[in-house]
Design a protein around this motif. Structure first.
Motif, short mmCIF file in Angstrom:
data_model
loop_
_atom_site.label_atom_id
_atom_site.label_comp_id
_atom_site.label_asym_id
_atom_site.label_seq_id
_atom_site.Cartn_x
_atom_site.Cartn_y
_atom_site.Cartn_z
N MET A 95 0.61 -1.18 -0.02
CA MET A 95 -0.39 -0.02 -0.01
C MET A 95 1.03 1.04 -0.23
SD MET A 95 -3.06 1.22 0.42
CE MET A 95 -4.35 -0.64 0.25
N ALA A 96 1.90 1.00 0.66
CA ALA A 96 3.48 2.53 0.42
C ALA A 96 3.02 3.11 -0.67
CB ALA A 96 4.10 1.64 1.58
N THR A 97 4.31 1.28 -1.32
CA THR A 97 4.05 1.99 -2.85
C THR A 97 3.16 2.57 -3.80
OG1 THR A 97 5.75 -0.03 -2.65
CG2 THR A 97 5.23 0.80 -4.33
N ALA A 98 2.15 1.78 -3.41
CA ALA A 98 0.71 2.03 -4.37
C ALA A 98 0.43 3.95 -4.62
CB ALA A 98 -0.49 1.98 -3.96
N THR A 99 1.04 4.25 -2.44
CA THR A 99 0.54 5.88 -2.42
C THR A 99 1.46 6.41 -2.40
OG1 THR A 99 -0.99 5.47 -0.08
CG2 THR A 99 0.46 7.26 -0.18
N ARG A 100 2.16 6.27 -2.34
CA ARG A 100 3.93 6.59 -3.36
C ARG A 100 3.79 7.29 -4.87
NH1 ARG A 100 9.69 5.22 -2.89
NH2 ARG A 100 11.08 6.91 -3.58
N VAL A 101 3.10 6.51 -5.47
CA VAL A 101 2.82 6.43 -6.91
C VAL A 101 1.55 7.43 -7.23
CG1 VAL A 101 2.37 4.94 -9.03
CG2 VAL A 101 3.27 3.57 -7.85
N LEU A 102 0.66 7.63 -6.23
CA LEU A 102 -0.75 8.45 -6.73
C LEU A 102 0.46 9.76 -6.37
CD1 LEU A 102 -3.41 6.58 -5.35
CD2 LEU A 102 -2.75 7.07 -8.20
#
Length: 310
Positions: free
Chosen positions: A45-52
């Motif tokens: 989830m942390a990586t997904a948040t960083r993408v957006l």
């Protein structure tokens, strides 16, 4: 040669960017949510948040309440860029002197409690974090505020000849400064003095007035601190009165009038005959007169002390 490894989040950002720029994802279309990114690409989830976050910072997407993250329109991008340019211009024009001046103005108007990094940034119209390039934290800001107050009230180049005249002058300058900046006296510490460069000339002035007149070093220092703490202690009442007036809506005379009947009941017991007799003649409380009276009595005591060591 080893092949360079591209971080996973960068790969996802690049893929979504390509889909946006190719038109596959048109302006206003929803982009994958953080939950969808974690499922499709198998990342945390942390990586997904960083993408957006990366896509938002690039101006490619924007968050829409109740909808989610969508592809930004050209108008969104232009407006955001214009805001960014205005903010960057304001932040580039920032200088420590400007930050401190605004902080002093807020403290003078509303008290030291109203001063925060967020409040000063709002007054300047800049992001709060931009202040930290010039000011370490609120404690640093306070020291700079105090320094500004002292530097704005310089001592004269040529001091008077007599020790008493010299101490009278520095005391009255301090008193006037505390009157202009009610927050300053409570902020200054005697037990843990802050490194305020602008205050050092005041200390030097007072010490030089007493030095070389037969007193030992501890006595000179103690005399200086006694005088300073008297001025500071009396000036603390300035901020307390300002706070009390703001809370009650009454100035000191109006407040005394509102308490008169209660005081009369206390004195009517007959237990305090001297106080009762003296207050019947009337007494007009004046903080400036109180300061001047105490100043002269302290200097009278210094005169006796100096005479004993002459």
């Amino acid at each position: 040669m080893d092949k360079q490894v591209v971080p996973r989040f960068s790969q996802i950002v690049a893929e979504l960017r390509q889909r946006i720029e190719s038109g596959e994802l048109a302006p206003g279309d929803r982009v994958p949510s953080t939950r969808e990114i974690t499922r499709q690409w198998g990342v945390a989830m942390a990586t997904a948040t960083r993408v957006l976050t990366e896509l938002r910072q690039a101006g490619l997407v924007r968050a829409v309440p109740g909808v989610g993250t969508v592809v930004a329109t050209p108008a969104d991008t232009g407006e955001r860029a214009a805001r960014r340019r205005r903010r960057n211009a304001s932040e580039a024009a920032l200088a420590p002197e400007r930050i401190v001046a605004v902080a002093v103005e807020v403290a003078d108007r509303e008290g030291l409690a109203a001063v925060s990094m967020r409040r000063v940034a709002a007054e300047l119209g800049v992001a709060t974090m931009s202040l930290y390039r010039h000011v370490a934290d609120k404690d640093d800001l306070l020291v700079q505020m105090m320094d500004r107050a002292f530097c704005d009230s310089p001592l004269p180049a040529d001091p008077p000849e007599g020790w008493r005249e010299r101490l009278e002058l520095v005391a009255r300058l301090l008193w006037a400064m505390f009157r202009r900046h009610p927050w300053l006296a409570p902020a200054l510490s005697v037990t843990r003095p802050q490194p305020v460069a602008g205050a050092v000339p005041y200390t030097e002035w007072a010490l030089a007035a007493l030095d070389g007149r037969g007193l030992d070093v501890p006595t000179v220092m103690t005399a200086h601190l006694t005088l300073f703490n008297y001025i500071r202690g009396t000036a603390v009442s300035v901020e307390l009165e300002a706070d009390a007036e703001a809370l009650s809506g009454l100035d000191s005379e109006e407040w005394m009038d509102s308490q008169e009947s209660t005081f009369e009941e206390i004195l009517a017991t007959g237990d305090f005959p001297v106080l009762s007799r003296l207050t019947q003649t009337g007494y007009d409380f004046d903080l400036d007169a109180l300061f001047e009276f105490g100043l002269q009595r302290i200097l009278d005591g210094f005169a006796v002390l100096l005479e004993q060591h002459h």
